[in-house]
Design an enzyme around this catalytic site. Structure first.
Site, mmCIF file in Angstrom:
data_model
loop_
_atom_site.group_PDB
_atom_site.id
_atom_site.type_symbol
_atom_site.label_atom_id
_atom_site.label_comp_id
_atom_site.label_asym_id
_atom_site.label_seq_id
_atom_site.Cartn_x
_atom_site.Cartn_y
_atom_site.Cartn_z
ATOM 1 N N LYS A 12 37.041 34.255 27.693
ATOM 2 C CA LYS A 12 38.118 34.760 28.549
ATOM 3 C C LYS A 12 39.422 34.913 27.739
ATOM 4 O O LYS A 12 40.139 35.900 27.884
ATOM 5 C CB LYS A 12 38.334 33.777 29.703
ATOM 6 N N GLU A 42 42.711 20.974 39.890
ATOM 7 C CA GLU A 42 42.073 21.094 41.199
ATOM 8 C C GLU A 42 42.575 22.359 41.887
ATOM 9 O O GLU A 42 43.758 22.469 42.222
ATOM 10 C CB GLU A 42 42.427 19.867 42.048
ATOM 11 N N ASP A 70 43.647 33.705 39.386
ATOM 12 C CA ASP A 70 42.620 33.362 40.366
ATOM 13 C C ASP A 70 42.120 34.647 40.989
ATOM 14 O O ASP A 70 42.904 35.537 41.308
ATOM 15 C CB ASP A 70 43.164 32.421 41.441
ATOM 16 N N SER A 71 40.814 34.726 41.129
ATOM 17 C CA SER A 71 40.256 35.977 41.624
ATOM 18 C C SER A 71 39.077 35.704 42.540
ATOM 19 O O SER A 71 38.566 34.590 42.589
ATOM 20 C CB SER A 71 39.796 36.828 40.442
ATOM 21 N N PHE A 153 29.300 39.855 35.850
ATOM 22 C CA PHE A 153 29.041 38.491 36.310
ATOM 23 C C PHE A 153 29.333 38.437 37.804
ATOM 24 O O PHE A 153 29.753 39.426 38.410
ATOM 25 C CB PHE A 153 29.934 37.484 35.554
ATOM 26 N N GLY A 154 29.120 37.269 38.384
ATOM 27 C CA GLY A 154 29.492 37.036 39.784
ATOM 28 C C GLY A 154 28.880 38.061 40.736
ATOM 29 O O GLY A 154 27.684 38.339 40.705
ATOM 30 N N ASP A 156 29.324 41.237 40.774
ATOM 31 C CA ASP A 156 29.311 42.588 40.200
ATOM 32 C C ASP A 156 28.108 43.445 40.613
ATOM 33 O O ASP A 156 28.275 44.622 40.939
ATOM 34 C CB ASP A 156 29.383 42.529 38.664
ATOM 35 N N LYS A 176 34.998 49.003 33.417
ATOM 36 C CA LYS A 176 35.362 48.092 34.512
ATOM 37 C C LYS A 176 36.851 47.745 34.454
ATOM 38 O O LYS A 176 37.545 47.781 35.473
ATOM 39 C CB LYS A 176 34.497 46.829 34.456
#
Ligand code: IMP
Length: 199
Positions: A12, A42, A70-71, A153-154, A156, A176
């Site tokens: 990343k 957290e 954050d996504s 990933f995720g 996608d 992308k």
């Protein structure tokens, strides 16, 4: 300019280095480990923005300008689910297969399959909180009934980007990035950082 990205994932960091480097000459991205921040973060915010700030503020304990990202995916027919729970929708953190299966199950029989990916990025200036900024990028799409594509990933493989008739998993990184929630948010952040630099 050194900037800490609130992540321990070197992949990343490298991606961000490449993308942000295009906008800001001489920027050097550091990971949490590089910056000497070893505490667990957290993510208990209720919004993407809150979580982005939680991450950025932790990273900023290093004394460097710091970024938190954050996504996630927000599905219309599910009132914005999985939202901030995107990574842990089916329980364990980052189980993409289980998350996709749960999403398909919840959408069974629903006519509206529209969704959007959201990315919030917070940037914190440890010496001047008045400069803190947060930007948001969004990309709309449709959730397919089965997985398509091998990349990404995720979520996608389930996320169809209609203008190109491809899922995110059928695009290469560059394709992308050009239209993704993250690509848009990074471009907005770069604009904000430039403005701040010129003040
Ligand atoms: P984060 O690491 O807390 O921001 O969690 C992001 C989660 O949202 C990931 O684990 C994915 O499940 C989902 N997500 C975010 N961006 C994307 C994307 O570009 N493609 C697919 N899934 C994504």
């Amino acid at each position: 300019m050194k900037i800490v990205l609130a992540s321990r994932n070197q992949h990343k960091i490298a991606e961000w280095q490449a993308t942000l480097g295009k906008y800001i000459d001489g920027v050097q991205l550091l990971s949490l480990d590089d910056a000497g921040i070893f505490e667990e973060i957290e993510e208990n915010g209720k919004t993407f923005e809150e979580n982005a700030f939680i991450k950025a503020r932790t990273a900023a304990k290093s004394g460097y300008v710091s970024i938190g990202e954050d996504s996630g995916l927000a599905v219309t027919a599910l009132d914005g689910e999985p939202g901030v729970y995107s990574a842990r929708y089916a329980g364990g953190h980052g189980n993409d297969g289980a998350n996709n299966a749960l999403l398909l199950q919840k959408l069974k029989g629903k006519a509206d399959r529209s969704a959007k990916f959201v990315c919030a990025i917070a940037c914190v200036f440890p010496e001047d909180m008045a400069r803190d900024v947060c930007v948001r990028g969004e990309t709309e799409g449709v959730i397919l009934e089965e997985l398509r594509g091998e990349g990404g990933f995720g979520y996608d493989p389930l996320f169809l980007y209609e203008p190109e008739g491809k899922t995110f998993a059928e695009m290469n990184g560059e394709e992308k990035n050009a239209i993704s929630h993250r690509g848009k948010a990074i471009a907005l952040l770069a604009k904000e950082l430039k403005k701040i630099n010129e003040r």
